[in-house]
Design a protein around this motif. Structure first.
Motif, PDB file in Angstrom:
ATOM      1  N   LEU A 117       0.852  -1.253   0.108  1.00 42.86           N
ATOM      2  CA  LEU A 117       0.123   0.155   0.080  1.00 42.86           C
ATOM      3  C   LEU A 117       0.962   1.235  -0.012  1.00 42.86           C
ATOM      4  N   PRO A 118       0.464   2.272  -0.494  1.00 44.41           N
ATOM      5  CA  PRO A 118       1.162   3.698  -0.200  1.00 44.41           C
ATOM      6  C   PRO A 118       1.394   4.061   1.220  1.00 44.41           C
ATOM      7  N   PRO A 119       2.169   4.558   1.477  1.00 39.75           N
ATOM      8  CA  PRO A 119       3.419   5.057   0.376  1.00 39.75           C
ATOM      9  C   PRO A 119       4.423   4.323  -0.151  1.00 39.75           C
ATOM     10  N   GLU A 120       4.556   3.019   0.508  1.00 38.57           N
ATOM     11  CA  GLU A 120       5.495   2.101   0.070  1.00 38.57           C
ATOM     12  C   GLU A 120       5.552   1.478  -1.023  1.00 38.57           C
ATOM     13  N   SER A 121       4.122   1.011  -1.391  1.00 42.19           N
ATOM     14  CA  SER A 121       3.785   0.301  -2.740  1.00 42.19           C
ATOM     15  C   SER A 121       4.757  -0.404  -3.238  1.00 42.19           C
ATOM     16  N   ALA A 122       5.009  -1.458  -2.593  1.00 41.98           N
ATOM     17  CA  ALA A 122       6.261  -2.227  -3.263  1.00 41.98           C
ATOM     18  C   ALA A 122       5.629  -3.295  -4.454  1.00 41.98           C
ATOM     19  N   ALA A 123       6.488  -3.701  -5.134  1.00 37.01           N
ATOM     20  CA  ALA A 123       5.932  -4.527  -6.325  1.00 37.01           C
ATOM     21  C   ALA A 123       5.601  -5.692  -5.624  1.00 37.01           C
ATOM     22  N   LEU A 124       4.203  -6.229  -6.547  1.00 38.24           N
ATOM     23  CA  LEU A 124       3.600  -7.293  -6.246  1.00 38.24           C
ATOM     24  C   LEU A 124       4.730  -8.642  -6.228  1.00 38.24           C
ATOM     25  N   GLU A 125       5.302  -8.650  -7.534  1.00 35.01           N
ATOM     26  CA  GLU A 125       6.304  -9.637  -7.868  1.00 35.01           C
ATOM     27  C   GLU A 125       7.099  -9.974  -6.475  1.00 35.01           C
ATOM     28  N   VAL A 126       7.913  -8.822  -6.051  1.00 32.86           N
ATOM     29  CA  VAL A 126       8.682  -8.822  -5.157  1.00 32.86           C
ATOM     30  C   VAL A 126       8.123  -9.633  -3.948  1.00 32.86           C
ATOM     31  N   VAL A 127       6.852  -8.999  -3.507  1.00 35.30           N
ATOM     32  CA  VAL A 127       6.259  -9.351  -2.204  1.00 35.30           C
ATOM     33  C   VAL A 127       5.894 -10.797  -2.512  1.00 35.30           C
ATOM     34  N   ALA A 128       5.233 -11.297  -3.482  1.00 38.42           N
ATOM     35  CA  ALA A 128       5.134 -12.527  -3.805  1.00 38.42           C
ATOM     36  C   ALA A 128       5.941 -13.538  -3.655  1.00 38.42           C
ATOM     37  N   ARG A 129       7.307 -13.282  -3.974  1.00 35.15           N
ATOM     38  CA  ARG A 129       8.286 -14.043  -3.886  1.00 35.15           C
ATOM     39  C   ARG A 129       8.827 -14.389  -2.402  1.00 35.15           C
ATOM     40  N   ARG A 140      -4.685  -6.523  -2.227  1.00 32.31           N
ATOM     41  CA  ARG A 140      -4.482  -5.044  -2.062  1.00 32.31           C
ATOM     42  C   ARG A 140      -5.752  -4.349  -2.535  1.00 32.31           C
ATOM     43  N   SER A 141      -6.494  -4.997  -3.247  1.00 31.31           N
ATOM     44  CA  SER A 141      -7.900  -4.085  -3.891  1.00 31.31           C
ATOM     45  C   SER A 141      -8.654  -3.909  -2.581  1.00 31.31           C
ATOM     46  N   ASP A 142      -8.636  -5.267  -2.072  1.00 31.21           N
ATOM     47  CA  ASP A 142      -9.716  -5.261  -0.890  1.00 31.21           C
ATOM     48  C   ASP A 142      -9.297  -3.982   0.224  1.00 31.21           C
ATOM     49  N   GLU A 143      -7.985  -4.261   0.414  1.00 34.27           N
ATOM     50  CA  GLU A 143      -7.554  -2.943   1.293  1.00 34.27           C
ATOM     51  C   GLU A 143      -7.773  -1.645   0.919  1.00 34.27           C
ATOM     52  N   ILE A 173       6.886 -13.648   0.171  1.00 36.13           N
ATOM     53  CA  ILE A 173       6.203 -14.515   1.301  1.00 36.13           C
ATOM     54  C   ILE A 173       5.532 -15.862   0.578  1.00 36.13           C
ATOM     55  N   GLY A 174       5.850 -16.095  -0.580  1.00 35.68           N
ATOM     56  CA  GLY A 174       5.556 -17.370  -1.231  1.00 35.68           C
ATOM     57  C   GLY A 174       3.795 -17.409  -1.465  1.00 35.68           C
ATOM     58  N   VAL A 175       3.336 -16.222  -1.875  1.00 30.25           N
ATOM     59  CA  VAL A 175       1.865 -16.095  -2.214  1.00 30.25           C
ATOM     60  C   VAL A 175       1.781 -15.642  -3.823  1.00 30.25           C
ATOM     61  N   SER A 176       0.798 -15.940  -4.508  1.00 22.83           N
ATOM     62  CA  SER A 176       0.667 -15.684  -5.740  1.00 22.83           C
ATOM     63  C   SER A 176       0.266 -14.256  -6.066  1.00 22.83           C
ATOM     64  N   THR A 177       0.827 -13.596  -7.013  1.00 24.50           N
ATOM     65  CA  THR A 177       0.669 -12.087  -7.400  1.00 24.50           C
ATOM     66  C   THR A 177      -0.747 -11.995  -7.335  1.00 24.50           C
TER      67      THR A 177
END
Length: 80
Positions: free
Chosen positions: A5-17, A30-33, A19-23
């Motif tokens: 989420l803002p302001p950090e807004s890390a790339a989905l791909e990076v976070v997915a790798r 993220r959309s729900d949040e 924590i082991g969760v799909s993008t």
């Protein structure tokens, strides 16, 4: 979740790798949040500090634009 989420807004791909969760799952989370009011979001301490630093020198107009861009209402950001 806060990293996505803002302001950090890390790339989905990076976070997915990391924590082991799909993008796709992260995108849905993220959309729900982002659909929730900013006051209900859980920002990390680092994200809060980054927001303060980013907006500290801004005039009222620029700060308002930053808040709109990041889904934060100024009245909510002051309440924290």
């Amino acid at each position: 979740m806060a990293r996505l989420l803002p302001p950090e807004s890390a790339a989905l791909e990076v976070v997915a790798r990391e924590i082991g969760v799909s993008t796709e799952t992260l995108e849905r989370w993220r959309s729900d949040e982002l659909a929730r009011p900013a006051l209900e979001r859980n920002w990390t301490a680092a994200a809060r500090m980054e927001a303060v630093i980013a907006t500290a020198a801004m005039d009222e107009s620029a700060r308002s634009a930053w808040c709109r861009e990041h889904g934060v209402y100024q009245s909510e950001s002051r309440a924290r």
